[in-house]
Design a protein around this motif. Structure first.
Motif, mmCIF file in Angstrom:
data_model
loop_
_atom_site.group_PDB
_atom_site.id
_atom_site.type_symbol
_atom_site.label_atom_id
_atom_site.label_comp_id
_atom_site.label_asym_id
_atom_site.label_seq_id
_atom_site.Cartn_x
_atom_site.Cartn_y
_atom_site.Cartn_z
ATOM 1 N N PRO A 16 -58.693 -35.319 45.249
ATOM 2 C CA PRO A 16 -58.343 -35.305 43.810
ATOM 3 C C PRO A 16 -58.291 -33.896 43.237
ATOM 4 N N GLN A 17 -58.875 -32.930 43.959
ATOM 5 C CA GLN A 17 -58.882 -31.533 43.484
ATOM 6 C C GLN A 17 -57.690 -30.729 43.997
ATOM 7 N N ALA A 18 -56.752 -31.380 44.704
ATOM 8 C CA ALA A 18 -55.600 -30.649 45.278
ATOM 9 C C ALA A 18 -54.864 -29.846 44.204
ATOM 10 N N GLU A 19 -54.488 -28.619 44.544
ATOM 11 C CA GLU A 19 -53.778 -27.756 43.591
ATOM 12 C C GLU A 19 -52.385 -28.302 43.285
ATOM 13 N N VAL A 20 -51.773 -28.940 44.296
ATOM 14 C CA VAL A 20 -50.424 -29.471 44.117
ATOM 15 C C VAL A 20 -50.407 -30.935 44.540
ATOM 16 N N LYS A 21 -49.867 -31.799 43.682
ATOM 17 C CA LYS A 21 -49.719 -33.221 44.020
ATOM 18 C C LYS A 21 -48.279 -33.632 43.749
ATOM 19 N N ILE A 22 -47.639 -34.182 44.758
ATOM 20 C CA ILE A 22 -46.264 -34.645 44.579
ATOM 21 C C ILE A 22 -46.214 -36.120 44.979
ATOM 22 N N PHE A 23 -45.639 -36.962 44.115
ATOM 23 C CA PHE A 23 -45.470 -38.379 44.429
ATOM 24 C C PHE A 23 -43.979 -38.614 44.660
ATOM 25 N N VAL A 24 -43.639 -38.885 45.927
ATOM 26 C CA VAL A 24 -42.239 -39.013 46.332
ATOM 27 C C VAL A 24 -41.817 -40.482 46.281
ATOM 28 N N THR A 25 -40.683 -40.765 45.662
ATOM 29 C CA THR A 25 -40.177 -42.138 45.641
ATOM 30 C C THR A 25 -38.697 -42.151 46.025
ATOM 31 N N ALA A 26 -38.178 -43.342 46.275
ATOM 32 C CA ALA A 26 -36.747 -43.593 46.454
ATOM 33 C C ALA A 26 -36.617 -45.108 46.345
ATOM 34 N N SER A 27 -35.423 -45.590 46.025
ATOM 35 C CA SER A 27 -35.264 -47.038 45.858
ATOM 36 C C SER A 27 -35.554 -47.725 47.199
ATOM 37 N N PRO A 28 -36.008 -48.998 47.182
ATOM 38 C CA PRO A 28 -36.267 -49.715 48.437
ATOM 39 C C PRO A 28 -35.028 -49.766 49.333
ATOM 40 N N GLU A 29 -33.836 -49.955 48.736
ATOM 41 C CA GLU A 29 -32.606 -50.045 49.532
ATOM 42 C C GLU A 29 -32.334 -48.732 50.264
ATOM 43 N N GLU A 30 -32.503 -47.608 49.549
ATOM 44 C CA GLU A 30 -32.275 -46.301 50.164
ATOM 45 C C GLU A 30 -33.325 -46.054 51.258
ATOM 46 N N ARG A 31 -34.559 -46.471 51.020
ATOM 47 C CA ARG A 31 -35.606 -46.266 52.033
ATOM 48 C C ARG A 31 -35.313 -47.105 53.285
ATOM 49 N N ALA A 32 -34.788 -48.338 53.083
ATOM 50 C CA ALA A 32 -34.448 -49.182 54.239
ATOM 51 C C ALA A 32 -33.295 -48.560 55.017
ATOM 52 N N SER A 81 -57.149 -53.626 46.318
ATOM 53 C CA SER A 81 -58.128 -53.049 45.389
ATOM 54 C C SER A 81 -58.634 -51.696 45.867
ATOM 55 N N ALA A 82 -58.645 -51.452 47.212
ATOM 56 C CA ALA A 82 -59.140 -50.172 47.726
ATOM 57 C C ALA A 82 -58.015 -49.146 47.774
ATOM 58 N N ALA A 83 -58.129 -48.080 46.974
ATOM 59 C CA ALA A 83 -57.174 -46.978 46.984
ATOM 60 C C ALA A 83 -55.713 -47.451 46.962
ATOM 61 N N PRO A 84 -55.307 -48.198 45.922
ATOM 62 C CA PRO A 84 -53.918 -48.673 45.867
ATOM 63 C C PRO A 84 -52.938 -47.514 45.722
ATOM 64 N N LEU A 85 -51.703 -47.760 46.192
ATOM 65 C CA LEU A 85 -50.648 -46.747 46.089
ATOM 66 C C LEU A 85 -50.248 -46.587 44.633
ATOM 67 N N LYS A 86 -50.513 -45.433 44.071
ATOM 68 C CA LYS A 86 -50.058 -45.125 42.703
ATOM 69 C C LYS A 86 -50.111 -43.613 42.517
ATOM 70 N N PRO A 87 -49.251 -43.068 41.648
ATOM 71 C CA PRO A 87 -49.285 -41.614 41.454
ATOM 72 C C PRO A 87 -50.568 -41.192 40.748
ATOM 73 N N ALA A 88 -51.128 -40.039 41.134
ATOM 74 C CA ALA A 88 -52.257 -39.476 40.403
ATOM 75 C C ALA A 88 -51.744 -39.098 39.020
ATOM 76 N N ALA A 89 -52.632 -39.096 38.026
ATOM 77 C CA ALA A 89 -52.220 -38.803 36.645
ATOM 78 C C ALA A 89 -51.557 -37.425 36.560
ATOM 79 N N ASP A 90 -51.997 -36.485 37.437
ATOM 80 C CA ASP A 90 -51.461 -35.121 37.382
ATOM 81 C C ASP A 90 -50.451 -34.835 38.494
ATOM 82 N N ALA A 91 -49.848 -35.892 39.076
ATOM 83 C CA ALA A 91 -48.853 -35.671 40.139
ATOM 84 C C ALA A 91 -47.468 -35.419 39.539
ATOM 85 N N ALA A 92 -46.670 -34.586 40.209
ATOM 86 C CA ALA A 92 -45.265 -34.422 39.844
ATOM 87 C C ALA A 92 -44.491 -35.524 40.558
ATOM 88 N N LEU A 93 -43.627 -36.235 39.835
ATOM 89 C CA LEU A 93 -42.856 -37.313 40.461
ATOM 90 C C LEU A 93 -41.537 -36.751 40.985
#
Ligand code: CDP
Ligand code: CDP
Length: 210
Positions: free
Chosen positions: A121-137, A171-183
């Motif tokens: 949680p203390q990482a200097e840089v946080k990036i949350f990478v996404t793409a549509s499900p179709e593009e990922r498939a 419930s354990a560590a679900p996938l979600k962007p950190a509040a301070d992540a760049a999307l």
């Protein structure tokens, strides 16, 4: 410097993490491999993935040398990983290894699901990478075809949706962007454009912390 790169299956976070690590001279850890190795150790011995006790034992006994096994890259290992990764004792058993990797100078680039939220949680840089499900498939299909594997894109899309669902709703560590992540939405970006956008984020954040 610690750079956390999180995101769903086949969003391109692994490719991005490798390139960022090479560009900034940092070691890279693909944390998904740890969960894949736990799942694969059960699958290879014919143990049910639902056996949480065996999964915990496999996580505690995990040998870093096992992480190079090409079988870990299979869709079966990925789907299995998303089952065993929901068990809190499995996540707990893999925590120290990841934190120590990050804490070792000069730092690290780690990609996964919970690096920015739980592991670092203390990482200097946080990036949350996404793409549509179709593009990922499409990406995963292209990747598997390139490796000479038989693929059914509709089945891969169904697997990606099922994995997103499990990873986001556990419930354990679900996938979600950190509040301070760049999307970073890479749906319309190729790997080079995604790297350029990520490097701009790293440079901007790193400057702020000097
Ligand atoms: O490359 P891909 O995104 O398909 O998979 P991966 O990153 O190797 O992760 C496989 C599975 O491990 C994911 O679906 C997650 O359930 C789990 N995982 C996790 O829970 N936490 C992480 N930090 C990394 C992976
Ligand atoms: O690690 P993750 O499962 O998120 O994805 P990956 O294994 O890094 O990327 C899946 C595939 O998408 C690879 O074959 C990449 O070359 C390709 N790709 C990408 O990584 N980034 C883009 N912006 C476009 C395609």
């Amino acid at each position: 410097m610690i750079i956390a790169i999180d995101g769903p299956a086949a969003s391109g976070k692994g490719t991005l993490a490798r390139r960022i690590a090479a560009a900034y001279g940092l070691p890279h850890l693909d944390s998904g491999l740890l969960y894949r190795a736990v799942a694969w150790s059960l699958i290879a011995r014919g143990v049910a993935l639902e056996d949480a006790g065996q999964a915990e034992a496999a996580a505690r006994g995990l040998d870093a040398a096992a992480l190079g096994d090409p079988a870990l890259r299979s869709e079966a290992a990925g789907a299995g990983a998303s089952v065993v990764s929901a068990y809190p004792p499995v996540r707990a058993a893999l925590l120290d290894f990841q934190r120590q990797f990050a804490a070792t100078p000069p730092g690290a680039v780690i990609d996964g699901r919970d690096i920015g939220t739980v592991i670092c949680p203390q990482a200097e840089v946080k990036i949350f990478v996404t793409a549509s499900p179709e593009e990922r498939a499409r990406r995963r299909t292209r990747e598997l075809l390139g490796r000479g594997e038989a693929v059914d894109e509709a089945a891969i899309l169904a697997d990606i949706r099922a994995r997103d669902e499990r990873d986001m709703n556990r419930s354990a560590a679900p996938l979600k962007p950190a509040a301070d992540a760049a999307l970073l939405d890479t749906t319309a970006l190729d790997a080079d454009a995604a790297f350029a956008a990520a490097a701009a984020i790293v440079d901007a954040r790193a400057l702020k912390t000097v």
